[in-house]
Design an enzyme around this catalytic site. Sequence first.
Site, mmCIF file in Angstrom:
data_model
loop_
_atom_site.group_PDB
_atom_site.id
_atom_site.type_symbol
_atom_site.label_atom_id
_atom_site.label_comp_id
_atom_site.label_asym_id
_atom_site.label_seq_id
_atom_site.Cartn_x
_atom_site.Cartn_y
_atom_site.Cartn_z
ATOM 1 N N PHE A 123 77.057 12.021 -24.276
ATOM 2 C CA PHE A 123 76.290 10.830 -23.890
ATOM 3 C C PHE A 123 77.258 9.716 -23.509
ATOM 4 O O PHE A 123 78.158 9.389 -24.278
ATOM 5 C CB PHE A 123 75.379 10.351 -25.030
ATOM 6 N N ASP A 210 85.688 8.412 -24.789
ATOM 7 C CA ASP A 210 84.561 7.513 -25.027
ATOM 8 C C ASP A 210 84.450 7.341 -26.543
ATOM 9 O O ASP A 210 83.935 8.207 -27.237
ATOM 10 C CB ASP A 210 83.281 8.116 -24.434
ATOM 11 N N LYS A 239 79.657 -0.703 -29.183
ATOM 12 C CA LYS A 239 78.920 -0.713 -30.456
ATOM 13 C C LYS A 239 79.508 -1.556 -31.602
ATOM 14 O O LYS A 239 79.136 -2.700 -31.755
ATOM 15 C CB LYS A 239 78.672 0.733 -30.898
#
Length: 389
Positions: A123, A210, A239
């Site tokens: 993702f 990532d 995040k």
Amino acid sequence: MPTYGRLPVSFVKGSGAWLEDEAGERYLDALSGIAVCGLGHSHPAVTAAICEQAGTLLHTSNLYGIPQQQKLADRLCELSGMENVFFSNSGAEANEAAIKLARLYGHNKGIDNPSIIVVKSSFHGRTLATLSATGNRKVQAGFEPLVSGFIRAPYNDLSALEEIATHSKEVVAIMVEPVQGEGGVQIPDSGYLSGIRTLCDQQGWLMILDEIQTGIGRTGQWFGFQHEALQPDVMTLAKGLGNGLPIGACLAQEEAATLFQPGMHGSTFGGNPLVTRTALAVLDTIEKEGLVKRAAELGERIQQGLSTALKENPQLCEIRNHGLMVGIELKHPCASLVADALKQKLLINVTAERVVRLLPPLILSNDEADQIVSQVSQLIERWSEEQPS
Ligand SMILES: *Cc1c(COP(=O)(O)O)cnc(C)c1O
């Protein structure tokens, strides 16, 4: 727009690992707004940084120097061994910067149609390029035509990458998550990331990690790659970096660090004084409170507690954890557990259909960790009784 199937609850305040709803009911937060609030809710150091900076200066522009942004970049580079940083407002945008860097790197080498290897069940975000890079058809369906220039390989499979290297002349980079978050807390074999590093060195490819979910202490190191002796060329963060303020970052080293020249990339809001000052306070607090090591200890505690409690459970496939990324894989789809947990005043998540995912804040106490273990295992026991064997 109805982009989310929302749960029937609204929170009005929070403190530490606890949230309070409109009726004053308290909930234990084992999700942290999806790995965002590592310091929990209303951490005084974060609140102070936001209030002080809000009363001083919110925004100027990247047309001018931004001392807080420079300080945060220096600090991130010191922690990660990277050299330069581009600041964005989200994870997807940080990955967009990484994808643009990889393409530029290819064009500079004379490759007209540069390709990036990406993997299954990954993702990377919801913008067009990042959903195209994502290895989940559900994220892409309805949004075709996809952005071209991505080659798909299986995750945790070095020989598949080596195979691509033997016949593809257009590859310029590999982009992977050190642990797949949305993909179901999938942890690759140790040696996978170092193997990618070696292959990238041999082929002249950029290694892009990532770390949007794995970064900022969550796995028990500042960054997921630090569990192995290697350095990526490019790493993205978001995040946990702002503990709830929107900030993303794309970090690069060596050749990748100086590919963007003035005018090639930008962001109006990216790295403004408010978000960068706050992110600095987040990093300082994680360091001062020893929370990176603590994430490893808590992860171990939760893993052991769950393993003991669910030892005999016939529905259990596997419990996986890398620090405070915890995944409990069950034999059947278990999305209903999220609403069951909510009724018990516990916030959890289910991803990849059959994986209960826990991403609690790093400031959790031992008692709170034990409460999560006890509630989650009871919920799974009760759910299991209703499942076909
Ligand atoms: C959440 C996430 C993203 C997307 O971040 P946004 O801030 O939602 O754009 C990208 N990659 C990974 C690994 C993520 O967990």
